[in-house]
Scaffold this motif. Structure first.
Motif, PDB file in Angstrom:
ATOM      1  N   LEU A 173     -10.905  10.193   2.898  1.00 23.97           N
ATOM      2  CA  LEU A 173     -10.056  11.176   2.754  1.00 23.97           C
ATOM      3  C   LEU A 173     -10.455  12.177   1.488  1.00 23.97           C
ATOM      4  N   GLU A 174     -11.012  11.681   0.468  1.00 25.25           N
ATOM      5  CA  GLU A 174     -11.221  12.426  -0.776  1.00 25.25           C
ATOM      6  C   GLU A 174     -11.530  13.659  -0.969  1.00 25.25           C
ATOM      7  N   ASP A 175     -12.533  14.025   0.094  1.00 28.25           N
ATOM      8  CA  ASP A 175     -13.235  15.536   0.062  1.00 28.25           C
ATOM      9  C   ASP A 175     -12.614  16.521   1.158  1.00 28.25           C
ATOM     10  N   ARG A 176     -11.690  16.043   1.792  1.00 27.40           N
ATOM     11  CA  ARG A 176     -11.039  16.830   2.995  1.00 27.40           C
ATOM     12  C   ARG A 176      -9.908  17.702   2.369  1.00 27.40           C
ATOM     13  N   GLU A 177     -10.090  18.818   3.105  1.00 31.43           N
ATOM     14  CA  GLU A 177      -9.161  20.195   2.539  1.00 31.43           C
ATOM     15  C   GLU A 177      -7.798  19.634   2.972  1.00 31.43           C
ATOM     16  N   GLY A 178      -6.626  20.139   2.363  1.00 33.31           N
ATOM     17  CA  GLY A 178      -5.513  19.920   2.732  1.00 33.31           C
ATOM     18  C   GLY A 178      -4.838  18.689   2.183  1.00 33.31           C
ATOM     19  N   ARG A 179      -3.667  18.343   2.781  1.00 33.29           N
ATOM     20  CA  ARG A 179      -3.124  17.158   2.617  1.00 33.29           C
ATOM     21  C   ARG A 179      -3.651  15.958   3.202  1.00 33.29           C
ATOM     22  N   HIS A 180      -3.488  14.595   2.423  1.00 37.08           N
ATOM     23  CA  HIS A 180      -4.166  13.573   2.787  1.00 37.08           C
ATOM     24  C   HIS A 180      -2.878  12.757   2.826  1.00 37.08           C
ATOM     25  N   VAL A 181      -2.730  11.875   4.036  1.00 39.23           N
ATOM     26  CA  VAL A 181      -1.820  10.921   4.244  1.00 39.23           C
ATOM     27  C   VAL A 181      -2.551   9.645   4.919  1.00 39.23           C
ATOM     28  N   MET A 182      -1.732   8.525   4.558  1.00 45.54           N
ATOM     29  CA  MET A 182      -2.331   7.090   5.079  1.00 45.54           C
ATOM     30  C   MET A 182      -1.166   6.482   5.824  1.00 45.54           C
ATOM     31  N   ILE A 183      -1.145   6.156   6.722  1.00 47.74           N
ATOM     32  CA  ILE A 183      -0.102   5.227   7.501  1.00 47.74           C
ATOM     33  C   ILE A 183      -0.782   3.929   7.627  1.00 47.74           C
ATOM     34  N   THR A 189      -0.972  10.247   0.314  1.00 40.91           N
ATOM     35  CA  THR A 189       0.352   9.780   0.474  1.00 40.91           C
ATOM     36  C   THR A 189       0.334   8.703   1.372  1.00 40.91           C
ATOM     37  N   ILE A 190       0.985   7.437   0.917  1.00 44.15           N
ATOM     38  CA  ILE A 190       0.825   6.256   1.902  1.00 44.15           C
ATOM     39  C   ILE A 190       2.164   6.076   2.487  1.00 44.15           C
ATOM     40  N   GLU A 224       3.872  -7.466   0.296  1.00 38.43           N
ATOM     41  CA  GLU A 224       5.024  -6.479   0.663  1.00 38.43           C
ATOM     42  C   GLU A 224       5.194  -5.638  -0.478  1.00 38.43           C
ATOM     43  N   ARG A 225       5.384  -6.197  -1.659  1.00 36.36           N
ATOM     44  CA  ARG A 225       5.795  -5.454  -2.953  1.00 36.36           C
ATOM     45  C   ARG A 225       4.591  -4.655  -3.459  1.00 36.36           C
ATOM     46  N   ALA A 226       3.360  -5.055  -3.128  1.00 38.29           N
ATOM     47  CA  ALA A 226       2.079  -4.109  -3.390  1.00 38.29           C
ATOM     48  C   ALA A 226       2.276  -2.900  -2.789  1.00 38.29           C
ATOM     49  N   LEU A 227       2.534  -3.055  -1.308  1.00 40.78           N
ATOM     50  CA  LEU A 227       2.555  -1.834  -0.528  1.00 40.78           C
ATOM     51  C   LEU A 227       3.701  -0.941  -0.943  1.00 40.78           C
ATOM     52  N   SER A 228       4.782  -1.346  -1.346  1.00 36.96           N
ATOM     53  CA  SER A 228       6.025  -0.588  -1.764  1.00 36.96           C
ATOM     54  C   SER A 228       5.478  -0.047  -2.919  1.00 36.96           C
ATOM     55  N   THR A 229       4.667  -0.537  -3.932  1.00 37.04           N
ATOM     56  CA  THR A 229       4.428  -0.044  -5.303  1.00 37.04           C
ATOM     57  C   THR A 229       3.456   1.254  -4.718  1.00 37.04           C
ATOM     58  N   LEU A 230       2.465   1.148  -3.841  1.00 39.53           N
ATOM     59  CA  LEU A 230       1.392   2.320  -3.333  1.00 39.53           C
ATOM     60  C   LEU A 230       2.504   3.125  -2.898  1.00 39.53           C
ATOM     61  N   ALA A 231       3.365   2.801  -2.162  1.00 33.84           N
ATOM     62  CA  ALA A 231       4.267   4.144  -1.449  1.00 33.84           C
ATOM     63  C   ALA A 231       4.730   4.946  -2.513  1.00 33.84           C
ATOM     64  N   THR A 232       5.520   4.132  -3.530  1.00 32.68           N
ATOM     65  CA  THR A 232       6.262   4.852  -4.811  1.00 32.68           C
ATOM     66  C   THR A 232       5.221   5.723  -5.519  1.00 32.68           C
ATOM     67  N   ASP A 233       4.198   5.274  -5.821  1.00 37.81           N
ATOM     68  CA  ASP A 233       3.029   5.712  -6.589  1.00 37.81           C
ATOM     69  C   ASP A 233       2.558   7.278  -5.881  1.00 37.81           C
ATOM     70  N   THR A 234       2.478   7.261  -4.669  1.00 38.70           N
ATOM     71  CA  THR A 234       1.908   8.173  -3.800  1.00 38.70           C
ATOM     72  C   THR A 234       2.771   9.284  -3.238  1.00 38.70           C
ATOM     73  N   GLY A 235       4.112   9.006  -3.527  1.00 44.42           N
ATOM     74  CA  GLY A 235       5.217   9.832  -3.054  1.00 44.42           C
ATOM     75  C   GLY A 235       5.443   9.573  -1.275  1.00 44.42           C
ATOM     76  N   GLY A 236       5.144   8.362  -0.914  1.00 41.13           N
ATOM     77  CA  GLY A 236       5.473   8.003   0.471  1.00 41.13           C
ATOM     78  C   GLY A 236       6.807   7.045   0.424  1.00 41.13           C
ATOM     79  N   ARG A 237       7.241   6.339   1.320  1.00 39.90           N
ATOM     80  CA  ARG A 237       8.050   5.471   1.458  1.00 39.90           C
ATOM     81  C   ARG A 237       7.672   4.226   2.457  1.00 39.90           C
ATOM     82  N   VAL A 238       8.354   3.069   2.220  1.00 42.16           N
ATOM     83  CA  VAL A 238       8.183   1.943   3.030  1.00 42.16           C
ATOM     84  C   VAL A 238       9.068   1.824   4.262  1.00 42.16           C
TER      85      VAL A 238
END
Length: 295
Positions: A156-166, A193-194, A213-227
């Motif tokens: 994702l790193e070098d792509r233009e625009g918005r980056h999202v991970m589901i 954004t995860i 599960e807590r690790a994924l919650s942290t990743l979501a919070t850090d990146t502006g996503g949600r679980v």
């Protein structure tokens, strides 16, 4: 002659400024206490702080149309087998909706992860290619979730625009080479954004991987996503619809960092607030300054 030298110095100073000042872009979602998206705010409603220092907003867009690059990471470990059919059907609907509307440059990639991480389809808008990749998914042993997040972030790193991970998973990680912190740092460098979707085969806490599960919650919070935690697999359609609605309703805020202290840490902590009570802001927690991405 002197005028020419002065003009050259002015151009050099301008060039130095443009090289050394990086536009920081933030994708921001705002919701009220009922969870409804608020899309009517203006630039003056937002306040941005970088490392505790207030910043001037230079770029502001409602419902940004920057192209989306969405990586779908699908857990195909043995514990997910019973839900895999529902997941595939919902993902197929999501991809059709993604490619039907929005920016004509929106694209998706698909990874599966068990004891290995497999890139099934790199970024494309070819719907049938994506759907065919989903049809080949099979559940087997092991879960290399952190490896999948790390590798997807690199793409994702070098792509233009918005980056999202589901990330569709039951939350466990048993076979990754990368650790949580490495996956987290890679996602932050990629400005991704995860959105984790926790499809847990066990509803009671005993037997669940609560640490994962807590690790994924942290990743979501850090990146502006949600679980998301669907009670049953049949709720997945609604969840994917909500994610797409969030992505179609993001504000874009950009600023050029200034007046930062000389001892600012490598990772700049960010704070975004709005001046209307009762509203909740979601965006990434920070960014890495002038450093090299992890390899």
């Amino acid at each position: 002659m002197l005028a020419a030298v002065a003009a050259g110095l002015a151009l050099a100073q301008k060039a130095d400024f443009s090289v050394s000042t990086k536009l920081v872009r933030l994708l921001v979602s705002v919701k009220d206490d009922r969870g409804d998206l608020i899309g009517t705010l203006e630039k003056a409603n937002f306040k941005v702080q970088d490392s505790g220092v207030s910043q001037d907003i230079a770029v502001f867009e409602h419902h940004t149309e920057l192209p989306l690059s969405i990586s779908l990471l699908i857990d195909t470990s043995g514990s997910t087998a019973k839900d895999l059919r529902y997941e595939v059907e919902s993902l197929q609907k999501f991809l059709r909706a993604l490619l039907k509307e929005g920016n004509p440059q929106d694209a998706a990639s698909i990874y599966s992860f068990n004891d290995q991480v497999t890139l099934l389809t790199s970024f494309t808008r070819r719907e049938q290619r994506l759907l065919d990749s989903l049809a080949r998914l099979r559940a087997t042993s092991g879960t290399s979730m952190y490896d999948a997040i790390y590798l997807a972030s690199r793409e994702l790193e070098d792509r233009e625009g918005r980056h999202v991970m589901i990330v569709v998973t039951d939350g466990g990680d048993t076979t990754s080479n990368q650790k949580f912190q490495q996956a987290r740092k890679a996602a932050q460098f990629a400005e991704a954004t995860i959105y984790p979707i926790l499809v847990t085969p066990i509803t009671n806490e005993p037997g669940r991987n609560l640490g994962g599960e807590r690790a994924l919650s942290t990743l979501a919070t850090d990146t502006g996503g949600r679980v998301f935690e669907p009670a049953v697999s049949t709720q997945l359609d609604r969840i994917f619809t909500e994610i797409l609605r969030d992505l179609r309703s993001q504000y874009l805020i950009g600023y050029y960092p200034h007046n930062l202290p000389p001892d600012v840490p490598e990772f700049h902590l960010l704070k975004v607030e709005v001046n209307r009570p009762g509203l909740r802001v979601s965006t990434r927690s920070g960014y890495y300054g002038d450093t090299t991405a992890p390899r």
